[in-house]
Design a protein around this motif. Structure first.
Motif, PDB file in Angstrom:
ATOM      1  N   UNK A 194       0.839  -1.205   0.000  1.00  0.00           N
ATOM      2  CA  UNK A 194       0.000   0.000   0.000  1.00  0.00           C
ATOM      3  C   UNK A 194       0.873   1.254   0.000  1.00  0.00           C
ATOM      4  N   UNK A 195       1.959   1.243   0.776  1.00  0.00           N
ATOM      5  CA  UNK A 195       2.880   2.384   0.785  1.00  0.00           C
ATOM      6  C   UNK A 195       3.501   2.585  -0.588  1.00  0.00           C
ATOM      7  N   UNK A 196       3.883   1.495  -1.220  1.00  0.00           N
ATOM      8  CA  UNK A 196       4.480   1.573  -2.559  1.00  0.00           C
ATOM      9  C   UNK A 196       3.483   2.146  -3.559  1.00  0.00           C
ATOM     10  N   UNK A 197       2.240   1.684  -3.493  1.00  0.00           N
ATOM     11  CA  UNK A 197       1.203   2.208  -4.386  1.00  0.00           C
ATOM     12  C   UNK A 197       0.995   3.709  -4.160  1.00  0.00           C
ATOM     13  N   UNK A 198       0.958   4.135  -2.884  1.00  0.00           N
ATOM     14  CA  UNK A 198       0.744   5.549  -2.582  1.00  0.00           C
ATOM     15  C   UNK A 198       1.863   6.411  -3.137  1.00  0.00           C
ATOM     16  N   UNK A 199       3.103   5.987  -2.925  1.00  0.00           N
ATOM     17  CA  UNK A 199       4.237   6.782  -3.414  1.00  0.00           C
ATOM     18  C   UNK A 199       4.260   6.795  -4.940  1.00  0.00           C
ATOM     19  N   UNK A 200       4.012   5.653  -5.572  1.00  0.00           N
ATOM     20  CA  UNK A 200       3.977   5.608  -7.041  1.00  0.00           C
ATOM     21  C   UNK A 200       2.896   6.542  -7.582  1.00  0.00           C
ATOM     22  N   UNK A 201       1.716   6.538  -6.946  1.00  0.00           N
ATOM     23  CA  UNK A 201       0.630   7.431  -7.382  1.00  0.00           C
ATOM     24  C   UNK A 201       1.044   8.893  -7.251  1.00  0.00           C
ATOM     25  N   UNK A 202       1.722   9.233  -6.158  1.00  0.00           N
ATOM     26  CA  UNK A 202       2.135  10.618  -5.945  1.00  0.00           C
ATOM     27  C   UNK A 202       3.255  11.013  -6.898  1.00  0.00           C
ATOM     28  N   UNK A 203       4.267  10.164  -7.021  1.00  0.00           N
ATOM     29  CA  UNK A 203       5.419  10.490  -7.874  1.00  0.00           C
ATOM     30  C   UNK A 203       4.985  10.713  -9.318  1.00  0.00           C
ATOM     31  N   UNK A 204       3.970   9.995  -9.763  1.00  0.00           N
ATOM     32  CA  UNK A 204       3.507  10.141 -11.149  1.00  0.00           C
ATOM     33  C   UNK A 204       2.945  11.538 -11.412  1.00  0.00           C
ATOM     34  N   UNK A 205       2.627  12.285 -10.335  1.00  0.00           N
ATOM     35  CA  UNK A 205       2.058  13.627 -10.494  1.00  0.00           C
ATOM     36  C   UNK A 205       3.025  14.743 -10.095  1.00  0.00           C
ATOM     37  N   UNK A 206       4.202  14.385  -9.621  1.00  0.00           N
ATOM     38  CA  UNK A 206       5.172  15.405  -9.195  1.00  0.00           C
ATOM     39  C   UNK A 206       6.140  15.713 -10.328  1.00  0.00           C
ATOM     40  N   UNK A 207       6.548  16.977 -10.394  1.00  0.00           N
ATOM     41  CA  UNK A 207       7.635  17.310 -11.315  1.00  0.00           C
ATOM     42  C   UNK A 207       8.910  17.424 -10.485  1.00  0.00           C
ATOM     43  N   UNK A 208       9.984  16.880 -10.966  1.00  0.00           N
ATOM     44  CA  UNK A 208      11.248  16.940 -10.243  1.00  0.00           C
ATOM     45  C   UNK A 208      11.550  15.646  -9.506  1.00  0.00           C
ATOM     46  N   UNK A 209      12.813  15.482  -9.122  1.00  0.00           N
ATOM     47  CA  UNK A 209      13.256  14.241  -8.483  1.00  0.00           C
ATOM     48  C   UNK A 209      12.826  14.139  -7.018  1.00  0.00           C
ATOM     49  N   UNK A 210      12.878  12.913  -6.519  1.00  0.00           N
ATOM     50  CA  UNK A 210      12.543  12.629  -5.122  1.00  0.00           C
ATOM     51  C   UNK A 210      13.833  12.614  -4.315  1.00  0.00           C
ATOM     52  N   UNK A 211      13.890  13.450  -3.287  1.00  0.00           N
ATOM     53  CA  UNK A 211      15.053  13.477  -2.407  1.00  0.00           C
ATOM     54  C   UNK A 211      15.056  12.254  -1.498  1.00  0.00           C
ATOM     55  N   UNK A 212      13.948  12.056  -0.781  1.00  0.00           N
ATOM     56  CA  UNK A 212      13.817  10.908   0.119  1.00  0.00           C
ATOM     57  C   UNK A 212      12.350  10.708   0.470  1.00  0.00           C
ATOM     58  N   UNK A 213      12.012   9.474   0.801  1.00  0.00           N
ATOM     59  CA  UNK A 213      10.686   9.141   1.298  1.00  0.00           C
ATOM     60  C   UNK A 213      10.851   8.803   2.779  1.00  0.00           C
ATOM     61  N   UNK A 214      10.165   9.569   3.627  1.00  0.00           N
ATOM     62  CA  UNK A 214      10.214   9.356   5.072  1.00  0.00           C
ATOM     63  C   UNK A 214       8.985   8.555   5.477  1.00  0.00           C
ATOM     64  N   UNK A 215       9.212   7.435   6.143  1.00  0.00           N
ATOM     65  CA  UNK A 215       8.140   6.496   6.443  1.00  0.00           C
ATOM     66  C   UNK A 215       8.004   6.324   7.948  1.00  0.00           C
ATOM     67  N   UNK A 216       6.773   6.444   8.430  1.00  0.00           N
ATOM     68  CA  UNK A 216       6.532   6.222   9.851  1.00  0.00           C
ATOM     69  C   UNK A 216       6.734   4.747  10.177  1.00  0.00           C
ATOM     70  N   UNK A 217       7.528   4.470  11.205  1.00  0.00           N
ATOM     71  CA  UNK A 217       7.742   3.088  11.626  1.00  0.00           C
ATOM     72  C   UNK A 217       9.208   2.723  11.626  1.00  0.00           C
ATOM     73  N   UNK A 218       9.471   1.414  11.648  1.00  0.00           N
ATOM     74  CA  UNK A 218      10.861   0.961  11.700  1.00  0.00           C
ATOM     75  C   UNK A 218      11.289   0.166  10.470  1.00  0.00           C
ATOM     76  N   UNK A 219      10.420   0.100   9.467  1.00  0.00           N
ATOM     77  CA  UNK A 219      10.761  -0.616   8.232  1.00  0.00           C
ATOM     78  C   UNK A 219      10.255   0.169   7.024  1.00  0.00           C
ATOM     79  N   UNK A 220      10.922  -0.025   5.891  1.00  0.00           N
ATOM     80  CA  UNK A 220      10.481   0.583   4.639  1.00  0.00           C
ATOM     81  C   UNK A 220      10.194  -0.541   3.625  1.00  0.00           C
ATOM     82  N   UNK A 221       9.506  -0.215   2.531  1.00  0.00           N
ATOM     83  CA  UNK A 221       9.273  -1.220   1.492  1.00  0.00           C
ATOM     84  C   UNK A 221      10.529  -1.564   0.681  1.00  0.00           C
TER      85      UNK A 221
END
Length: 193
Positions: free
Chosen positions: A78-105
Motif C-alpha cells: 500500500x505504501x508503494x502504491x501511494x508513493x507511485x501514485x504521488x510520484x507520477x504527479x510530481x515534477x522533479x526528483x525525489x530526495x527521500x521518502x520518510x516512512x513512519x515506523x521501523x521498516x520501509x518497502x
C-alpha cells in the motif's frame, strides 16, 4: 527535490483495507500532528488543507491482498502504491521518502525504487508524515463508514473494523463478511465454527 512522507491506517482491524497516504508539502501547514492524537473535527479540517495545499495520494490494499500477503506485506505494498501514485504527479526528483515506523518497502516490494528512511514515531515529528497519516486515516474511515451502510451489524462506522466487543458480537451473531480478514485469528476462528 521532493521529500515525501508516508504513513498507513488500518494495520490492526479485523475488517477493511489497509490504506497508505503519501504527501509532499510545498509549504508548511499549521497544526499537523499524528492523526490518532487529533479530534475527528480537527483531522477533517487538516485533511481539507492538505488536499488543497499539498501534493498527496493514497494506496490501498484490499482484504484479499491482506490475506494473501499478510498484513505487513500488504502495508508495504500500500505504501508503494501511494508513493507511485504521488510520484507520477510530481515534477522533479525525489530526495527521500520518510516512512513512519521501523521498516520501509525497500527490498520488500519489487516496485519500490526511491530512497527511503524509516522513522519511529515519525507521524509526531515530521510534518509530511503527519499529513500522510491524516490522509490515510480519513480515507480509511470513509471506506469503513460506507461499508457500515451495507453491513450495519458490526459497528464499523464507530470502530473502523477494530476488534471491539460490538464488532466481535456482530461476527458471532451474523458471521463474517467478504470484508473481514480471514488471516486474522478472531476471524479465522469464527470461520472454523
Amino acid at each position: 527535490m521532493w521529500i515525501i512522507g508516508v504513513d498507513e491506517a488500518g494495520r490492526g482491524p479485523l475488517a477493511g483495507p489497509v490504506v497508505a497516504g503519501a504527501v509532499a508539502l510545498p509549504m508548511p501547514i499549521e497544526g499537523l500532528a499524528d492523526s490518532k492524537k487529533l479530534s475527528a473535527k480537527r483531522r477533517a479540517l487538516l485533511e481539507a488543507q492538505i488536499i488543497e495545499q499539498s501534493h498527496w495520494a493514497t494506496g490501498v490494499c484490499d482484504v484479499e491482498e491482506i490475506d494473501r500477503l499478510n498484513i505487513f506485506g500488504a502495508t508495504m505494498l500500500a505504501m508503494t502504491k501511494a508513493v507511485a501514485n504521488l510520484v507520477s504527479r510530481l515534477d522533479g526528483p525525489i530526495s527521500i521518502v520518510l516512512i513512519d515506523g521501523n521498516k520501509t518497502p525497500e527490498g520488500r516490494v519489487a516496485q519500490w525504487c526511491w530512497p527511503a528512511r524509516a522513522i519511529v514515531g515519525g507521524d509526531a515529528i515530521e510534518p509530511c508524515i503527519s499529513a500522510a497519516s491524516i490522509i490515510a486515516k480519513e480515507h480509511r474511515d470513509r471506506v469503513m463508514r460506507a461499508l457500515h451502510e451495507a453491513h450495519p451489524h458490526y459497528g464499523w462506522a464507530r470502530n473502523a473494523g477494530y476488534g471491539t466487543a460490538e464488532h466481535l458480537a456482530g461476527m458471532r451473531e451474523h458471521g463474517v463478511t467478504a470484508h473481514h480478514r480471514r488471516s486474522f485469528a478472531p476471524v479465522a476462528q469464527l470461520c472454523l465454527i
